[in-house]
Design an enzyme around this catalytic site. Structure first.
Site, short mmCIF file in Angstrom:
data_model
loop_
_atom_site.label_atom_id
_atom_site.label_comp_id
_atom_site.label_asym_id
_atom_site.label_seq_id
_atom_site.Cartn_x
_atom_site.Cartn_y
_atom_site.Cartn_z
N HIS A 1 1.53 5.29 -2.51
CA HIS A 1 1.97 6.64 -2.15
C HIS A 1 3.24 7.10 -2.87
O HIS A 1 3.42 8.29 -3.15
CB HIS A 1 2.25 6.72 -0.64
CG HIS A 1 1.02 6.74 0.21
ND1 HIS A 1 0.22 7.85 0.38
CD2 HIS A 1 0.45 5.76 0.96
CE1 HIS A 1 -0.78 7.55 1.19
NE2 HIS A 1 -0.67 6.29 1.55
N SER B 1 -4.11 1.25 -4.50
CA SER B 1 -3.59 -0.05 -4.02
C SER B 1 -4.71 -1.04 -3.72
O SER B 1 -4.45 -2.16 -3.27
CB SER B 1 -2.76 0.17 -2.74
OG SER B 1 -3.60 0.69 -1.72
N HIS C 1 0.84 -1.21 0.00
CA HIS C 1 0.00 0.00 0.00
C HIS C 1 0.87 1.25 0.00
O HIS C 1 0.70 2.15 -0.83
CB HIS C 1 -0.92 0.03 1.22
CG HIS C 1 -1.51 1.41 1.45
ND1 HIS C 1 -2.61 1.88 0.76
CD2 HIS C 1 -1.11 2.42 2.26
CE1 HIS C 1 -2.85 3.13 1.14
NE2 HIS C 1 -1.96 3.48 2.05
N GLU D 1 -5.41 9.71 0.36
CA GLU D 1 -5.82 8.29 0.36
C GLU D 1 -6.90 7.98 -0.68
O GLU D 1 -6.84 6.94 -1.33
CB GLU D 1 -6.30 7.88 1.74
CG GLU D 1 -5.21 7.86 2.81
CD GLU D 1 -4.10 6.82 2.54
OE1 GLU D 1 -3.10 6.85 3.25
OE2 GLU D 1 -4.23 5.99 1.62
N1 HBI Z 1 1.68 5.89 10.47
N2 HBI Z 1 3.19 4.57 9.30
C1 HBI Z 1 2.13 5.39 9.29
N3 HBI Z 1 1.52 5.68 8.13
C2 HBI Z 1 0.45 6.50 8.08
O1 HBI Z 1 -0.09 6.75 6.99
C3 HBI Z 1 -0.05 7.05 9.29
C4 HBI Z 1 0.61 6.73 10.47
N4 HBI Z 1 0.16 7.23 11.64
C5 HBI Z 1 -0.97 8.13 11.73
C6 HBI Z 1 -1.62 8.35 10.42
N5 HBI Z 1 -1.15 7.88 9.27
C7 HBI Z 1 -2.91 9.13 10.35
O2 HBI Z 1 -3.42 9.38 11.65
C8 HBI Z 1 -2.76 10.46 9.64
O3 HBI Z 1 -4.04 11.02 9.45
C9 HBI Z 1 -1.93 11.38 10.45
FE FE Z 2 -1.81 5.35 3.04
#
Ligand code: HBI
Ligand code: FE
Length: 292
Positions: free
Chosen positions: A151, A211, A146, A192
Site C-alpha cells: 500500500h 504483496s 502487506h 487491493e
Molecule cells: N484495518 N488495519 C486495518 N487495515 C485494513 O485494511 C482494514 C482494517 N479494518 C477494516 C478494513 N480494512 C475493511 O473492512 C475495509 O473495507 C474498510
Molecule cells: Fe490491504
C-alpha cells in the site's frame, strides 16, 4: 487483506476474519490509543524478522517488473526499504512532504469506523507485526509486509493519495447509509486487487496482488479470470473471494479516473444498489467492457 468484522466494543478487539476460524490477535490491542494507533516496537523486531523481510521483499520484487505499474515500482524503489522492516516514523517524513500522508502503526485489523477515520485524516494504518515463516507465501490478515510493500508506495502519488482520503471520508458517511459492504467491494477491486491500463499494457496496482507473489502474473496473463473495465456501480455489485485468486479483476484507465469516478456523493447509489442483485465473482454482464 480480507474485510474484518472487528468487535466494535473496542478494548482488546479480536478480529474475526470472514470464513476463517477465530484466531488470537498478534498485536496487543490493549496498548492501542483510542484511535487504535500504537507505537511501532522497532526494538522488538528480531534479526530473523528483518531477514524474513529481506527475503519477502526480494521474492515479491523479482516477480514485478513488466507486471506492476511503473508508478508503483519507481516509488517502491525510492523507499529503499529492502534491507529490513522500515521505521514508519522515518518514512512518514518523506511521505508527508510528498502528499501530506503519514503512516501510523496499528496492532492489526481495526474496526471500520476507526479505519475510515484514519484514512480521512491522511493517516495510513500499518499493522506493525511481521508474518511467521509458515505464512511466507500466504497470510490471511494484513501484516507489516502487506501494508507497507503493497500500500505505501502509491501513497506518494498525489491522485491516489487524494482518492484514499476521499475513500475514508466516504466510509464515514456510508456507515449511516448501509453502504459498508459496497465500499468494501470497491476497496477490494481497486486498492487491493486493481489493474490499470497503461501505454505498456495492463499492469497491477492493487496491494493484495503486489504483496502476494504469484497472483500478479495470473491476474495479467491467465486465460481464466475476467478483466473488466472499471465501472463504479458494476464494482459495487460484484462479490469477491477472500481465499483464492480472483475470478474477476477490474481495470482503471488512470488514477485520475479512479478519483473522478468515485468523487460523486454515493448516497443515491446505495439506494439503487439495494434494488439490484449482487453479481457473482467471474460472471459477466453484456454491458461489461472486456480486456483480453
Ligand atoms: N484495518 N488495519 C486495518 N487495515 C485494513 O485494511 C482494514 C482494517 N479494518 C477494516 C478494513 N480494512 C475493511 O473492512 C475495509 O473495507 C474498510
Ligand atoms: Fe490491504
Amino acid at each position: 487483506m480480507t474485510t474484518a468484522n472487528v468487535d466494535e466494543m473496542g478494548g482488546a478487539a479480536k478480529p474475526v476474519i470472514y470464513g476463517q476460524s477465530e484466531r488470537p490477535p498478534r498485536g496487543d490491542y490493549s496498548v492501542a490509543h483510542a484511535d487504535y494507533t500504537c507505537a511501532q516496537p522497532m526494538s522488538a523486531y528480531t534479526p530473523e524478522q528483518h531477514e524474513r523481510w529481506r527475503r519477502l521483499y526480494a521474492d515479491r520484487l523479482q516477480g514485478l517488473p513488466g507486471l506492476a505499474d511503473e508508478v508503483y515500482l519507481a516509488s517502491l524503489n525510492d523507499l529503499r526499504a529492502q534491507s529490513g522492516i522500515p521505521s514508519l516514523e522515518y518514512v512518514s517524513e518523506s511521505l508527508y512532504k510528498a502528499t501530506r500522508w503519514q503512516l501510523v502503526a496499528v496492532p492489526g485489523l481495526i474496526p471500520e469506523a476507526a479505519f475510515f477515520a484514519l484514512l480521512a485524516a491522511r493517516k495510513f494504518p500499518v499493522t506493525w507485526w511481521l508474518r511467521e515463516e509458515a505464512e511466507f507465501n500466504y497470510i490471511v490478515e494484513p501484516d507489516v509486509f502487506h501494508d507497507f510493500f503493497g500500500h505505501v508506495p502509491l501513497l506518494f502519488n498525489p491522485t491516489y493519495a487524494d482518492h484514499m482520503q476521499a475513500y475514508g471520508l466516504g466510509g464515514i458517511k456510508a456507515q449511516g447509509l448501509g453502504g459498508l459492504e459496497y465500499l468494501a467491494r470497491l476497496y477490494w477491486y481497486t486498492i487491493e486487487f486493481g489493474l490499470i491500463h497503461t501505454a505498456q499494457g495492463l499492469r497491477v496496482y492493487g496491494a493484495g496482488l503486489l504483496s502476494s507473489g504469484t497472483e500478479p502474473r495470473y491476474a495479467l496473463t491467465n486465460a481464466k479470470p475476467k478483466r473488466i473495465g472499471f465501472d463504479l456501480m458494476r464494482v459495487m455489485r460484484s462479490l469477491y473471494k477472500i481465499d483464492d485468486f480472483q475470478a474477476s479483476y477490474f481495470v482503471i484507465d488512470s488514477y485520475e479516473q479512479l478519483m473522478r469516478d468515485t468523487a460523486p456523493d454515493f448516497t443515491p447509489l446505495y439506494a439503487r444498489l439495494r434494488e439490484q442483485s449482487d453479481i457473482p465473482a467471474g460472471e459477466l454482464l453484456l454491458s461489461d467492457r472486456l480486456f483480453a
